[in-house]
Design a protein around this motif. Structure first.
Motif, mmCIF file in Angstrom:
data_model
loop_
_atom_site.group_PDB
_atom_site.id
_atom_site.type_symbol
_atom_site.label_atom_id
_atom_site.label_comp_id
_atom_site.label_asym_id
_atom_site.label_seq_id
_atom_site.Cartn_x
_atom_site.Cartn_y
_atom_site.Cartn_z
ATOM 1 N N TYR A 93 0.923 -1.091 -0.079
ATOM 2 C CA TYR A 93 -0.157 -0.185 -0.011
ATOM 3 C C TYR A 93 0.808 1.270 -0.083
ATOM 4 N N GLU A 94 0.623 2.208 -0.813
ATOM 5 C CA GLU A 94 1.325 3.524 -1.124
ATOM 6 C C GLU A 94 0.493 4.566 -0.397
ATOM 7 N N LEU A 95 1.403 5.157 0.457
ATOM 8 C CA LEU A 95 0.566 6.230 1.147
ATOM 9 C C LEU A 95 1.452 7.456 1.218
ATOM 10 N N GLU A 96 0.579 8.584 1.473
ATOM 11 C CA GLU A 96 1.168 10.047 0.975
ATOM 12 C C GLU A 96 2.699 10.160 2.017
ATOM 13 N N THR A 97 3.489 10.529 1.322
ATOM 14 C CA THR A 97 4.661 11.109 2.060
ATOM 15 C C THR A 97 4.894 12.397 2.488
ATOM 16 N N ASN A 98 4.059 12.744 3.436
ATOM 17 C CA ASN A 98 3.830 14.134 3.792
ATOM 18 C C ASN A 98 5.055 14.816 4.732
ATOM 19 N N HIS A 99 6.173 13.950 5.059
ATOM 20 C CA HIS A 99 7.145 14.422 5.937
ATOM 21 C C HIS A 99 8.548 14.195 4.957
ATOM 22 N N LEU A 100 8.906 15.481 4.735
ATOM 23 C CA LEU A 100 10.375 15.433 3.980
ATOM 24 C C LEU A 100 10.164 14.917 2.523
ATOM 25 N N GLY A 101 8.932 14.412 2.121
ATOM 26 C CA GLY A 101 8.974 13.592 0.959
ATOM 27 C C GLY A 101 9.458 12.374 1.103
ATOM 28 N N VAL A 102 9.607 11.686 2.423
ATOM 29 C CA VAL A 102 10.274 10.534 2.602
ATOM 30 C C VAL A 102 9.372 9.623 3.577
ATOM 31 N N ASN A 103 8.631 10.134 4.557
ATOM 32 C CA ASN A 103 7.746 9.434 5.498
ATOM 33 C C ASN A 103 6.233 9.794 5.531
ATOM 34 N N ASN A 104 5.442 8.898 5.730
ATOM 35 C CA ASN A 104 4.158 9.191 6.048
ATOM 36 C C ASN A 104 4.114 9.623 7.559
ATOM 37 N N LEU A 105 3.711 10.665 7.836
ATOM 38 C CA LEU A 105 3.672 11.330 9.176
ATOM 39 C C LEU A 105 2.190 11.261 9.584
ATOM 40 N N HIS A 106 1.802 10.722 10.802
ATOM 41 C CA HIS A 106 0.549 11.086 11.590
ATOM 42 C C HIS A 106 -0.544 10.713 10.614
ATOM 43 N N GLY A 107 -0.500 9.573 9.767
ATOM 44 C CA GLY A 107 -1.514 9.267 8.882
ATOM 45 C C GLY A 107 -1.731 10.110 7.859
ATOM 46 N N GLY A 108 -1.041 11.043 7.398
ATOM 47 C CA GLY A 108 -0.987 11.796 6.288
ATOM 48 C C GLY A 108 -1.917 13.199 6.363
ATOM 49 N N THR A 109 -1.925 14.073 5.582
ATOM 50 C CA THR A 109 -2.306 15.158 5.590
ATOM 51 C C THR A 109 -3.774 15.279 6.046
ATOM 52 N N PHE A 110 -4.525 14.220 5.575
ATOM 53 C CA PHE A 110 -5.930 14.256 6.199
ATOM 54 C C PHE A 110 -6.026 12.901 7.120
ATOM 55 N N GLY A 111 -5.199 12.951 7.885
ATOM 56 C CA GLY A 111 -5.506 12.044 9.185
ATOM 57 C C GLY A 111 -6.575 12.359 9.968
ATOM 58 N N TYR A 112 -6.772 11.505 11.220
ATOM 59 C CA TYR A 112 -7.657 11.620 12.122
ATOM 60 C C TYR A 112 -7.805 12.848 12.451
ATOM 61 N N HIS A 113 -6.756 13.564 12.725
ATOM 62 C CA HIS A 113 -6.876 15.152 13.451
ATOM 63 C C HIS A 113 -7.564 16.232 12.289
ATOM 64 N N THR A 114 -8.038 15.777 11.201
ATOM 65 C CA THR A 114 -8.717 16.698 10.272
ATOM 66 C C THR A 114 -10.290 16.291 10.257
ATOM 67 N N LYS A 115 -10.594 15.231 10.828
ATOM 68 C CA LYS A 115 -11.892 14.772 11.032
ATOM 69 C C LYS A 115 -12.854 14.939 11.855
ATOM 70 N N LEU A 116 -14.137 15.143 11.383
ATOM 71 C CA LEU A 116 -15.134 15.534 12.435
ATOM 72 C C LEU A 116 -15.662 14.383 13.182
ATOM 73 N N TRP A 117 -15.555 14.126 14.338
ATOM 74 C CA TRP A 117 -15.985 12.921 15.328
ATOM 75 C C TRP A 117 -17.319 13.213 15.717
ATOM 76 N N ASN A 118 -17.909 12.183 15.883
ATOM 77 C CA ASN A 118 -19.245 12.213 16.770
ATOM 78 C C ASN A 118 -18.863 12.175 18.026
ATOM 79 N N VAL A 119 -19.720 13.065 18.835
ATOM 80 C CA VAL A 119 -19.424 13.264 20.371
ATOM 81 C C VAL A 119 -20.533 13.234 21.177
ATOM 82 N N CYS A 120 -20.459 12.450 22.351
ATOM 83 C CA CYS A 120 -21.615 12.583 23.334
ATOM 84 C C CYS A 120 -20.741 12.448 24.510
ATOM 85 N N GLY A 121 -21.650 13.066 25.713
ATOM 86 C CA GLY A 121 -20.880 13.262 27.025
ATOM 87 C C GLY A 121 -21.488 12.216 27.900
ATOM 88 N N VAL A 122 -21.005 11.890 28.865
ATOM 89 C CA VAL A 122 -21.011 11.045 29.934
ATOM 90 C C VAL A 122 -20.713 11.471 31.350
#
Length: 347
Positions: A93-122
Motif C-alpha cells: 500500500y502506497e501512502l502519502e509521504t507528507n514528511h520530507l517527501g520520505v515518510n508518512n507522518l501521523h496518517g497523512g495530511t488528512f489523518g484523524y486530526h482533520t476529521k469531524l468526530w461524533n461526540v456525546c457526553g457521559v
C-alpha cells in the motif's frame, strides 16, 4: 462534575463544537469535535491560579489544518512510516509521504486530526467525560480496511484524566493512535519548558536516521542525553553534541518503557504544577518543539523553540526494512485497546 458544549464555528458545512468537562476541584478540559483536539487543560499552580497547560491556536480556524497537530487524536498511524509504503498480506500500500517527501507522518495530511468526530457526553458520580467515535473507510489515506474507532476522554475527582482508545477492522491493517497535546506546565505558555523536569522510566530508545526513520536499532540511554531515568531538566542536554540529538533536532525519539505499565513524570517547580503519565502503550515519543509552527497561540504570542513537550504514548514507528510493523498489525476479530492516564497535582 460538569459537562457543556457550544458551537464556535463551522467546518465542511457542519457545526464546529467545543466541549467542556470539569471536575469538582475546578480542573477543566476543553475538546473540539474536529480531530478530537484538546484545546485546553486548566490546572492550578501552587497558589491556586488556574491556567491552560497545553498549547493551542488563537484562531480557531487554524485547527482545520493544524500543522502542529496541537492536542489532536492521531491516526490511522501515529508517527512515521518510512517511504510511505507498507506491505500487508503480500500487498504493498502506497501512502502519502507528507514528511520530507520520505515518510508518512501521523496518517497523512488528512489523518484523524482533520476529521469531524461524533461526540456525546457521559456523567457519573465522580467522573465526567466524552465519547468520540469515527469510522475510517477502507482505503482512506491509502490504508486498507474499514476501521471503527472509539476514544474516551474521562476526568475524575481525583484529578485524573484518561485517554482511552478502542478500534476494530474488517480487513488486516495497521493501527497506532495517540494524543498529540503539547504540555507546558508554566500555564498559558508563560515561558519555555527548558527548566521543566522530566522523568521517563525507560532504559532504551530507538535510533533515528537522518531522515527521521527508525533504523531498527535499540540504543541504551545510559551515559547519553537520553537518560531520563532520574528526573532532570529538559534543557540540560537537549543541545548536546550527540549524533541522535542532531538527527532529531533535539528530542523527537521513541523511548521504550522498562515495564508493562509505562511511567513518565513532568514538573515545573516555579509554578508548582506537576503531572504523572501512566500507560499500557509500549513507547512514549518525546518531542520538545524542535520545529515550531509559525501560527499565533491563544496567548497572543508565536511558539518558540522548546515551547512545550509532547508525550505521545503509542507503538513504535515503522522504519527502515519495515521494522516494528508487526506490533501494529490489527486483524479482523481483534480489538485494539490502549489507555493513557494523566494525574495532575501541585508540588
Amino acid at each position: 462534575m460538569e459537562y457543556s458544549f457550544k458551537t464556535i464555528g463551522s467546518y465542511e458545512n457542519k457545526d464546529l463544537i467545543e466541549y467542556t468537562i470539569e471536575n469538582k476541584n475546578g480542573i477543566k478540559v476543553t475538546v473540539l469535535n474536529l480531530g478530537g483536539v484538546i484545546t485546553g487543560i486548566y490546572t492550578p499552580d501552587k497558589a491556586g491560579s488556574f491556567k491552560n497547560i497545553v498549547l493551542g491556536y488563537e484562531d480557531i480556524n487554524d485547527y482545520i489544518e493544524n500543522e502542529a497537530y496541537y492536542g489532536a487524536i492521531i491516526g490511522r498511524f501515529a508517527g512515521r512510516i518510512y517511504t510511505g509504503k507498507i506491505e500487508i498480506q503480500g500487498k504493498v500500500y502506497e501512502l502519502e509521504t507528507n514528511h520530507l517527501g520520505v515518510n508518512n507522518l501521523h496518517g497523512g495530511t488528512f489523518g484523524y486530526h482533520t476529521k469531524l468526530w461524533n461526540v456525546c457526553g457521559v456523567e457519573e458520580d465522580n467522573q465526567v467525560g466524552l465519547v468520540l467515535e469515527y469510522t475510517s473507510e477502507n482505503g482512506e489515506a491509502g490504508f486498507p480496511g474499514e476501521v471503527k474507532v472509539k476514544v474516551k476522554y474521562i476526568l475524575n475527582d481525583d484529578n485524573e484524566f484518561y485517554f482511552m482508545v478502542a478500534g476494530e477492522t474488517d480487513k488486516t491493517t495497521v493501527l497506532n493512535i495517540t494524543n498529540h497535546s503539547y504540555f507546558n506546565l508554566s500555564g498559558d505558555a508563560e515561558r519555555n519548558i527548558l527548566n521543566h523536569k522530566l522523568m521517563i522510566k525507560a532504559s532504551n530508545y530507538l535510533e533515528l536516521s537522518e531522515d527521521f526513520a527508525a533504523t531498527g536499532k535499540v540504543l541504551k540511554v545510559e551515559e547519553t542525553p537520553f537518560d531520563f531515568r532520574i528526573e532532570k531538566e529538559i534543557g540540560r542536554d537537549v543541545s548536546e553534541d550527540h549524533y541522535q540529538i542532531k538527527a532529531g533536532g533535539g528530542y523527537d525519539h521513541p523511548f521504550k518503557f522498562d515495564d508493562e505499565i509505562g511511567l513518565v513524570e513532568l514538573k515545573d517547580e516555579k509554578s508548582g504544577r506537576a503531572m504523572t503519565v501512566t500507560t499500557d502503550n509500549p513507547y512514549v515519543v518525546v518531542y520538545a518543539t524542535n520545529y515550531p509552527v509559525e501560527k499565533k497561540l491563544y496567548n497572543g504570542n508565536y511558539p518558540e523553540l522548546r515551547m512545550a513537550v509532547c508525550l505521545e504514548t503509542q507503538n513504535a514507528p515503522i522504519g527502515i526494512n519495515a521494522c516494528n510493523k508487526e506490533e501494529s498489525i490489527l486483524k479482523p476479530g481483534e480489538q485494539y485497546t490502549h489507555y493513557t492516564k494523566y494525574k495532575f497535582y501541585t508540588l
